[in-house]
Scaffold this active site. Structure first.
Site, PDB file in Angstrom:
ATOM      1  CD  GLU A 197      -7.012  12.410   2.490  1.00 56.02           C
ATOM      2  OE1 GLU A 197      -7.280  11.282   2.975  1.00 56.02           O
ATOM      3  OE2 GLU A 197      -6.467  12.547   1.402  1.00 56.02           O
ATOM      4  CG  HIS A 249      -8.115   3.622   5.659  1.00 61.93           C
ATOM      5  ND1 HIS A 249      -8.450   4.799   6.309  1.00 61.93           N
ATOM      6  CD2 HIS A 249      -7.197   3.973   4.726  1.00 61.93           C
ATOM      7  CE1 HIS A 249      -7.769   5.807   5.788  1.00 61.93           C
ATOM      8  NE2 HIS A 249      -7.012   5.341   4.816  1.00 61.93           N
ATOM      9  N   GLY A 273       0.795  -1.225   0.000  1.00 63.37           N
ATOM     10  CA  GLY A 273       0.000   0.000   0.000  1.00 63.37           C
ATOM     11  C   GLY A 273       0.824   1.271   0.000  1.00 63.37           C
ATOM     12  CG  PHE A 324       0.867   4.277   6.613  1.00 65.39           C
ATOM     13  CD1 PHE A 324       1.908   4.804   7.333  1.00 65.39           C
ATOM     14  CD2 PHE A 324       0.441   4.970   5.474  1.00 65.39           C
ATOM     15  CE1 PHE A 324       2.515   5.995   6.973  1.00 65.39           C
ATOM     16  CE2 PHE A 324       1.046   6.155   5.096  1.00 65.39           C
ATOM     17  CZ  PHE A 324       2.077   6.677   5.854  1.00 65.39           C
ATOM     18  N   GLY A 339      -1.585   7.972   0.032  1.00 68.89           N
ATOM     19  CA  GLY A 339      -1.335   9.404   0.074  1.00 68.89           C
ATOM     20  C   GLY A 339      -0.249   9.799   1.055  1.00 68.89           C
ATOM     21  CG  MET A 351      -2.568  11.895   4.501  1.00 62.33           C
ATOM     22  SD  MET A 351      -4.374  11.997   4.436  1.00 62.33           S
ATOM     23  CE  MET A 351      -4.748  12.744   6.016  1.00 62.33           C
ATOM     24  CG  ASN A 407      -5.395   8.884   7.088  1.00 61.66           C
ATOM     25  OD1 ASN A 407      -5.833   9.675   7.920  1.00 61.66           O
ATOM     26  ND2 ASN A 407      -5.619   9.015   5.815  1.00 61.66           N
TER      27      ASN A 407
HETATM   28  P1  FAD Z   1      -0.493  -3.892   2.408  1.00 66.58           P
HETATM   29  O1  FAD Z   1       0.262  -2.624   2.434  1.00 66.58           O
HETATM   30  O2  FAD Z   1      -1.785  -3.942   1.713  1.00 66.58           O
HETATM   31  O3  FAD Z   1       0.503  -4.983   1.775  1.00 66.58           O
HETATM   32  C1  FAD Z   1       0.098  -6.293   1.474  1.00 66.58           C
HETATM   33  C2  FAD Z   1       0.937  -6.830   0.308  1.00 66.58           C
HETATM   34  O4  FAD Z   1       0.695  -8.226   0.182  1.00 66.58           O
HETATM   35  C3  FAD Z   1       0.595  -6.208  -1.039  1.00 66.58           C
HETATM   36  O5  FAD Z   1       1.769  -5.753  -1.664  1.00 66.58           O
HETATM   37  C4  FAD Z   1      -0.045  -7.349  -1.811  1.00 66.58           C
HETATM   38  O6  FAD Z   1       0.205  -7.313  -3.211  1.00 66.58           O
HETATM   39  C5  FAD Z   1       0.586  -8.571  -1.185  1.00 66.58           C
HETATM   40  N1  FAD Z   1      -0.243  -9.773  -1.300  1.00 66.58           N
HETATM   41  C6  FAD Z   1      -1.575  -9.888  -1.060  1.00 66.58           C
HETATM   42  N2  FAD Z   1      -2.003 -11.134  -1.265  1.00 66.58           N
HETATM   43  C7  FAD Z   1      -0.908 -11.841  -1.648  1.00 66.58           C
HETATM   44  C8  FAD Z   1      -0.715 -13.205  -2.031  1.00 66.58           C
HETATM   45  N3  FAD Z   1      -1.735 -14.093  -2.027  1.00 66.58           N
HETATM   46  N4  FAD Z   1       0.536 -13.602  -2.404  1.00 66.58           N
HETATM   47  C9  FAD Z   1       1.574 -12.718  -2.410  1.00 66.58           C
HETATM   48  N5  FAD Z   1       1.441 -11.420  -2.051  1.00 66.58           N
HETATM   49  C10 FAD Z   1       0.214 -10.992  -1.683  1.00 66.58           C
HETATM   50  N6  FAD Z   1      -3.069   4.847   4.939  1.00 66.58           N
HETATM   51  C11 FAD Z   1      -2.503   5.851   5.644  1.00 66.58           C
HETATM   52  O7  FAD Z   1      -2.140   5.667   6.814  1.00 66.58           O
HETATM   53  N7  FAD Z   1      -2.331   7.094   5.071  1.00 66.58           N
HETATM   54  C12 FAD Z   1      -2.729   7.355   3.792  1.00 66.58           C
HETATM   55  O8  FAD Z   1      -2.534   8.482   3.297  1.00 66.58           O
HETATM   56  C13 FAD Z   1      -3.349   6.328   3.042  1.00 66.58           C
HETATM   57  N8  FAD Z   1      -3.804   6.549   1.775  1.00 66.58           N
HETATM   58  C14 FAD Z   1      -4.283   5.494   1.049  1.00 66.58           C
HETATM   59  C15 FAD Z   1      -4.647   5.706  -0.293  1.00 66.58           C
HETATM   60  C16 FAD Z   1      -5.054   4.636  -1.072  1.00 66.58           C
HETATM   61  C17 FAD Z   1      -5.449   4.873  -2.501  1.00 66.58           C
HETATM   62  C18 FAD Z   1      -5.113   3.327  -0.516  1.00 66.58           C
HETATM   63  C19 FAD Z   1      -5.544   2.145  -1.344  1.00 66.58           C
HETATM   64  C20 FAD Z   1      -4.775   3.116   0.804  1.00 66.58           C
HETATM   65  C21 FAD Z   1      -4.365   4.187   1.597  1.00 66.58           C
HETATM   66  N9  FAD Z   1      -3.971   3.984   2.924  1.00 66.58           N
HETATM   67  C22 FAD Z   1      -3.463   5.039   3.651  1.00 66.58           C
HETATM   68  C23 FAD Z   1      -4.078   2.664   3.571  1.00 66.58           C
HETATM   69  C24 FAD Z   1      -2.723   1.937   3.711  1.00 66.58           C
HETATM   70  O9  FAD Z   1      -2.012   1.970   2.500  1.00 66.58           O
HETATM   71  C25 FAD Z   1      -2.977   0.493   4.153  1.00 66.58           C
HETATM   72  O10 FAD Z   1      -3.694   0.521   5.362  1.00 66.58           O
HETATM   73  C26 FAD Z   1      -1.686  -0.288   4.347  1.00 66.58           C
HETATM   74  O11 FAD Z   1      -0.945  -0.355   3.159  1.00 66.58           O
HETATM   75  C27 FAD Z   1      -1.959  -1.703   4.836  1.00 66.58           C
HETATM   76  O12 FAD Z   1      -0.740  -2.287   5.220  1.00 66.58           O
HETATM   77  P2  FAD Z   1      -0.578  -3.854   5.356  1.00 66.58           P
HETATM   78  O13 FAD Z   1       0.784  -4.132   5.860  1.00 66.58           O
HETATM   79  O14 FAD Z   1      -1.740  -4.385   6.127  1.00 66.58           O
HETATM   80  O15 FAD Z   1      -0.755  -4.465   3.874  1.00 66.58           O
END
Ligand code: FAD
Length: 491
Positions: free
Chosen positions: A347, A430, A100, A470, A105, A107, A468
């Protein structure tokens, strides 16, 4: 060969995966990380901007999938932004090395301590606010925009207008920190370096400026020499073996999405960090396909973090609207969390469409009073989500209250231009929960009923964190992996 043995496997390279990888590598462990998305840095392919969507714009789709204005057709490619569609909600996720962090963004918001305590009553909040949150700020390179720059920069007119209007309506605003390097941004404004935030780059990746995970945690982990990242490797399902090790069926794909190889990975220790929806899919699907044992809490306490999009249209001749030029990096927010009747955070979002569309966009974050549940539908072979209008009713009420109050003070109408009825109840950035810390797992993310399986990602947070997410996901992952290593789980 197609059978690979790895002592420690991490699935997913987002926040949870990147933190786990760094701390394990620093402890001298060899780690293999499987990521279904592309390693963009290694590929050398540039990210595309919102106004010129190309290869990075969408995960194997024929058309762009931004929340609005999807007029662009695409050649299917393993792009950075994916969307999972359910009956009442669409969930956007990042794909690629960095998860993600590539599309978001940036933030970087620390949750309110009072709400953190409410969501995680069993965690030592003091330790989080004195240790883990500061650590995460440092590692993620969180910084704050300079107020003088903000005051004069035409690309931030949308923020200035948004804040003035909020104040006029009686709301409190806050400055929002970000991982985008604001010193770089000041240089791009002066045209000293290539533009990224000022070139409509963000949800399909940033070519410059943004400190995504490939520039922070993952870079440091790779520098230890102990991490191997295998991109374009998608985990289909997992099996539990008699000796309590795990076997993963993995498909290696090319950038058109075609399967080039079926692989089998065996590991002693498995960390699922595939993001809330990815981790739940792997667990629930494996349960359906391989009778993989899962605890009854898996799938429960899911939430959209109160995400609710809305917008306003207005013509404001004096201020000149929100501006034709807009930075993609948000730096402002409206904090109405202390209001007992309408608690929300929003936001002040950019809408970089290359012209002044006289529209203000807001992504509200509300409390989640009613949680949803994720399960696996064996007929459609897809995840299904118990989530409907009843789950977002209070969020809609808050959005309505907010828009009305803003319009009364400033003029304007609810934006029908962006959303049906002006409300995007179905927009979720999220997804959180389903594998909640201390419920589906032990105190540190080790799955109940398992000896060698851990979940370290957004699914640990019970559906809501009020801001947000992360920064919180990263801090929880730091806390969990530190304790898991201390308890010799990876010895
Ligand atoms: P993720 O970051 O989702 O990572 C999971 C990874 O696992 C991905 O790369 C995926 O491809 C991989 N994966 C999934 N399934 C499999 C599989 N079966 N085999 C192999 N790989 C796999 N949060 C903020 O705090 N601030 C912000 O400004 C913000 N803006 C955002 C804007 C957008 C458009 C989006 C979509 C999200 C935003 N978020 C923001 C949310 C934030 O990005 C997520 O909450 C965060 O990335 C989640 O982290 P994670 O470690 O749970 O998993």
């Amino acid at each position: 060969g197609n059978v690979i043995d790895a002592p420690i496997l991490i699935v997913g390279s987002g926040y949870g995966g990147a933190v786990s990888a760094l701390r394990l590598c620093e402890a001298g462990k060899k780690v293999v990380m499987l990521e279904m998305g592309l390693n963009w840095e290694k590929s050398g392919i540039p990210f595309s901007s919102m106004l010129k969507p190309g290869k990075s714009a969408a995960w194997l789709k024929k058309k762009t999938i931004a929340p609005f204005m999807n007029i662009f057709s695409l050649t299917p490619f393993t792009g950075t932004l994916d969307r999972m569609d359910f009956e009442h909600i669409n969930i956007w996720v990042g794909r690629g090395v960095g998860g993600g962090s590539l599309v978001n963004g940036g933030m970087a918001v620390t949750p309110k301590e009072s709400y953190f305590k409410e969501v995680f009553p069993d965690l030592d909040a003091e330790k989080f606010y004195s240790t883990y949150f500061p650590l995460v700020h440092k590692e993620l390179k969180v910084n704050i925009i300079d107020e003088h720059f903000l005051k004069d920069c035409p690309y931030y007119q949308f923020t200035r207008v948004g804040e003035e209007e909020a104040h006029k309506a009686g709301f409190k605003t806050i400055r929002v920190p970000n991982v985008y390097d604001f010193q770089y941004m000041e240089k791009e404004y002066k045209n000293e370096v290539p533009r990224s935030a000022f070139n409509t780059e963000v949800i399909y990746g940033n070519n410059h400026g943004k400190n995504s995970l490939d520039k922070t945690y993952l870079k440091k982990a790779l520098e230890t020499g102990n991490l191997e990242i295998m991109d374009l490797h998608c985990v289909e399902n997992i099996k539990l073996n008699d000796d309590k090790t795990y076997t993963l069926n993995v498909q290696q794909i090319d950038t058109s999405g075609a399967v080039v190889s079926d692989k089998v990975f065996n590991c002693k220790k498995l960390i699922l960090a595939a993001g809330t929806m990815g981790t739940l899919k792997i667990l629930l699907q494996s349960n359906a396909v391989n009778k993989f044992p899962i605890h009854e809490e898996i799938g429960k306490n899911w939430g959209n973090n109160g995400n609710f999009m809305t917008g306003r249209n207005w013509v404001k001749p004096l201020s000149g609207g929100t501006g034709a030029k807009q930075s993609t990096i948000p730096v402002g927010g409206i904090d109405n969390w202390e209001d007992k009747e309408h608690p929300f955070f929003t936001e002040i979002a950019p809408l970089p469409m290359g012209m002044d569309v006289a529209t203000a966009l807001y992504l509200l974050i509300n409390r989640v009073d009613k949680k949803g549940e994720v399960s696996y539908d064996t007929t459609t072979k897809k995840l299904s989500l118990n989530w409907d209008q009843s789950h977002t009713a209070k969020m809609r009420e808050n959005a309505n209250y907010f828009i009305k109050k803003m319009n009364r003070a400033n003029g304007g109408t609810r934006s029908h231009f962006l959303f049906n009825n002006g409300f995007g109840a179905d927009v979720c950035y999220h997804p959180l929960g389903g594998c909640v810390l201390g419920k589906a797992t032990n105190d540190y993310g080790k799955l109940k009923d398992h000896d060698n399986l851990y979940v370290l990602d957004g699914s640990l947070i019970p559906g809501t964190i009020g801001v947000n997410p992360f920064v919180t996901i990263t801090a929880i992952a730091e806390y969990c992996i530190e304790n898991l290593i201390r308890q010799n789980e990876f010895a």
